[in-house]
Motif scaffolding. Structure first.
Motif, PDB file in Angstrom:
ATOM      1  N   THR A  36      28.434  49.338  41.998  1.00 44.14           N
ATOM      2  CA  THR A  36      29.578  49.520  41.091  1.00 44.14           C
ATOM      3  C   THR A  36      31.009  49.937  41.505  1.00 44.14           C
ATOM      4  N   GLU A  37      30.618  51.188  42.063  1.00 44.87           N
ATOM      5  CA  GLU A  37      31.917  52.053  42.555  1.00 44.87           C
ATOM      6  C   GLU A  37      32.363  51.337  43.855  1.00 44.87           C
ATOM      7  N   HIS A  38      31.737  50.863  44.578  1.00 45.60           N
ATOM      8  CA  HIS A  38      32.269  50.206  45.824  1.00 45.60           C
ATOM      9  C   HIS A  38      32.757  48.922  45.673  1.00 45.60           C
ATOM     10  N   LEU A  39      32.192  48.175  44.620  1.00 50.01           N
ATOM     11  CA  LEU A  39      32.823  46.761  44.433  1.00 50.01           C
ATOM     12  C   LEU A  39      34.388  47.202  43.525  1.00 50.01           C
ATOM     13  N   GLN A  40      34.329  48.190  42.732  1.00 50.82           N
ATOM     14  CA  GLN A  40      35.754  48.543  42.085  1.00 50.82           C
ATOM     15  C   GLN A  40      36.674  49.063  43.157  1.00 50.82           C
ATOM     16  N   SER A  41      36.277  49.731  44.275  1.00 55.42           N
ATOM     17  CA  SER A  41      37.070  50.284  45.241  1.00 55.42           C
ATOM     18  C   SER A  41      37.735  48.823  45.996  1.00 55.42           C
ATOM     19  N   LEU A  42      36.847  48.064  46.324  1.00 57.13           N
ATOM     20  CA  LEU A  42      36.962  46.667  47.303  1.00 57.13           C
ATOM     21  C   LEU A  42      38.069  45.843  46.369  1.00 57.13           C
ATOM     22  N   VAL A  43      37.971  45.828  45.223  1.00 59.20           N
ATOM     23  CA  VAL A  43      38.880  44.822  44.289  1.00 59.20           C
ATOM     24  C   VAL A  43      40.239  45.776  44.202  1.00 59.20           C
ATOM     25  N   THR A  44      40.249  46.926  44.070  1.00 63.46           N
ATOM     26  CA  THR A  44      41.366  47.798  44.206  1.00 63.46           C
ATOM     27  C   THR A  44      42.167  47.667  45.107  1.00 63.46           C
ATOM     28  N   ALA A  45      41.419  47.698  46.437  1.00 58.96           N
ATOM     29  CA  ALA A  45      41.770  47.853  47.799  1.00 58.96           C
ATOM     30  C   ALA A  45      42.746  46.562  48.278  1.00 58.96           C
ATOM     31  N   LEU A  46      42.103  45.358  47.912  1.00 55.93           N
ATOM     32  CA  LEU A  46      42.468  44.086  48.043  1.00 55.93           C
ATOM     33  C   LEU A  46      43.489  43.577  47.180  1.00 55.93           C
ATOM     34  N   ASP A  47      43.694  44.507  46.014  1.00 54.19           N
ATOM     35  CA  ASP A  47      44.483  44.149  44.782  1.00 54.19           C
ATOM     36  C   ASP A  47      44.143  42.602  44.279  1.00 54.19           C
ATOM     37  N   ALA A  48      42.917  42.398  44.120  1.00 46.86           N
ATOM     38  CA  ALA A  48      42.466  41.235  43.866  1.00 46.86           C
ATOM     39  C   ALA A  48      42.529  41.093  42.262  1.00 46.86           C
ATOM     40  N   ARG A  49      43.225  39.819  41.979  1.00 48.20           N
ATOM     41  CA  ARG A  49      43.630  39.565  40.491  1.00 48.20           C
ATOM     42  C   ARG A  49      42.622  38.394  39.960  1.00 48.20           C
ATOM     43  N   SER A  50      41.716  37.913  40.892  1.00 48.29           N
ATOM     44  CA  SER A  50      40.702  36.957  40.561  1.00 48.29           C
ATOM     45  C   SER A  50      39.563  37.048  41.665  1.00 48.29           C
ATOM     46  N   VAL A  51      38.379  37.196  41.090  1.00 47.75           N
ATOM     47  CA  VAL A  51      37.262  37.227  41.842  1.00 47.75           C
ATOM     48  C   VAL A  51      36.276  36.116  41.384  1.00 47.75           C
ATOM     49  N   ALA A  52      35.459  35.624  42.454  1.00 44.38           N
ATOM     50  CA  ALA A  52      34.059  35.097  42.130  1.00 44.38           C
ATOM     51  C   ALA A  52      33.034  35.960  42.390  1.00 44.38           C
ATOM     52  N   CYS A  53      32.296  35.972  41.415  1.00 45.21           N
ATOM     53  CA  CYS A  53      30.909  36.747  41.453  1.00 45.21           C
ATOM     54  C   CYS A  53      29.873  36.294  40.863  1.00 45.21           C
ATOM     55  N   TYR A  54      28.604  36.562  41.053  1.00 45.11           N
ATOM     56  CA  TYR A  54      27.446  36.069  40.433  1.00 45.11           C
ATOM     57  C   TYR A  54      26.741  37.062  39.450  1.00 45.11           C
ATOM     58  N   LEU A  55      26.144  36.581  38.449  1.00 42.23           N
ATOM     59  CA  LEU A  55      25.336  37.351  37.524  1.00 42.23           C
ATOM     60  C   LEU A  55      24.168  37.729  38.259  1.00 42.23           C
ATOM     61  N   SER A  56      23.699  39.059  38.503  1.00 35.54           N
ATOM     62  CA  SER A  56      22.660  39.439  39.172  1.00 35.54           C
ATOM     63  C   SER A  56      21.195  39.249  38.553  1.00 35.54           C
ATOM     64  N   THR A  57      20.150  38.931  39.331  1.00 32.84           N
ATOM     65  CA  THR A  57      18.928  38.800  38.606  1.00 32.84           C
ATOM     66  C   THR A  57      18.353  40.205  38.328  1.00 32.84           C
ATOM     67  N   GLN A  58      17.077  40.281  38.055  1.00 35.90           N
ATOM     68  CA  GLN A  58      16.486  41.579  37.698  1.00 35.90           C
ATOM     69  C   GLN A  58      16.240  42.446  38.966  1.00 35.90           C
ATOM     70  N   THR A  59      15.898  41.643  40.139  1.00 31.22           N
ATOM     71  CA  THR A  59      15.658  42.293  41.356  1.00 31.22           C
ATOM     72  C   THR A  59      16.840  42.490  42.372  1.00 31.22           C
ATOM     73  N   GLU A  60      18.132  41.858  41.933  1.00 37.02           N
ATOM     74  CA  GLU A  60      19.165  42.184  42.580  1.00 37.02           C
ATOM     75  C   GLU A  60      19.906  43.405  42.287  1.00 37.02           C
ATOM     76  N   PRO A  61      20.911  44.192  43.289  1.00 36.99           N
ATOM     77  CA  PRO A  61      21.777  45.228  42.829  1.00 36.99           C
ATOM     78  C   PRO A  61      22.343  44.612  41.547  1.00 36.99           C
ATOM     79  N   ASP A  62      22.477  45.397  40.604  1.00 35.28           N
ATOM     80  CA  ASP A  62      23.182  44.838  39.356  1.00 35.28           C
ATOM     81  C   ASP A  62      24.691  44.743  39.248  1.00 35.28           C
ATOM     82  N   THR A  63      25.316  43.472  39.054  1.00 31.84           N
ATOM     83  CA  THR A  63      26.597  43.332  39.261  1.00 31.84           C
ATOM     84  C   THR A  63      27.181  43.360  37.916  1.00 31.84           C
TER      85      THR A  63
END
Length: 192
Positions: A36-63
């Protein structure tokens, strides 16, 4: 006819799936915090206003905590919805409801925007079974993200999310496999 690479990938996927199922709740919780912290940092660094991201399953790192953070900040999030023809459709999931898509993947409910909606995002976050040191991504074998990324004319940065142990030295690869620009793990962001 299955090739040697198919067999290698199948065996590796089975091993990775088993490793994920054996993670403790504490390991999963700690991974969620880091991702979560790293994805937030990434979005902030790229100044992304729109992202494509998946809903995680039970076994995936939680998005989900990241997605909640993005939506609270007014970042437009496109979620993938799998189609029978092997392509991904996209939705902003405006109803807030979730359903089980093809192959049992969690997908948000909302108006379908068509496969080309992905062309309007600043960042694409994809699931993966593993990533190698050169940025090659191995998915779970359905090919949805490889097809999507391979068909884009002007692709924004693409980052995969995996557990630390899934960043491997080398992966078996096939012609259709698509590399990523970086990887987010619980402990770091790595750019290729």
């Amino acid at each position: 006819m299955a090739t040697e690479v198919d067999h290698q990938k199948r065996a590796l996927r089975a091993e990775l799936r088993e490793r994920r199922q054996n993670l403790t709740q504490t390991e999963k919780d700690n991974a969620t915090i880091g991702v979560t912290e790293h994805l937030q940092s990434l979005v902030t660094a790229l100044d992304a206003r729109s992202v494509a991201c998946y809903l995680s399953t039970q076994t995936e790192p939680d998005t989900r905590p990241f997605l909640n953070w993005a939506l609270e900040r007014g970042i437009r999030v496109l979620f993938p919805v799998s189609r029978d023809d092997g392509l991904l459709d996209w939705t902003v999931g405006e109803t807030g409801d979730e359903t089980q898509g093809l192959f049992g993947m969690p997908e948000p409910v909302g108006e379908l925007l068509g496969p080309i909606a992905i062309n309007q995002v600043d960042l694409i976050i994809v699931p993966a079974a593993a990533i190698d040191q050169g940025g090659m991504r191995m998915g779970w074998g359905r090919g949805y993200f490889d097809k999507t990324l391979g068909s884009m004319e002007k692709c924004p940065p693409v980052y995969a999310v995996v557990y630390d142990a899934e960043l491997l030295t080398d992966l078996p690869r096939e012609v259709h496999d698509q590399p990523v620009n970086g990887v987010v793990t619980p402990s770091r962001i790595l750019d290729f």
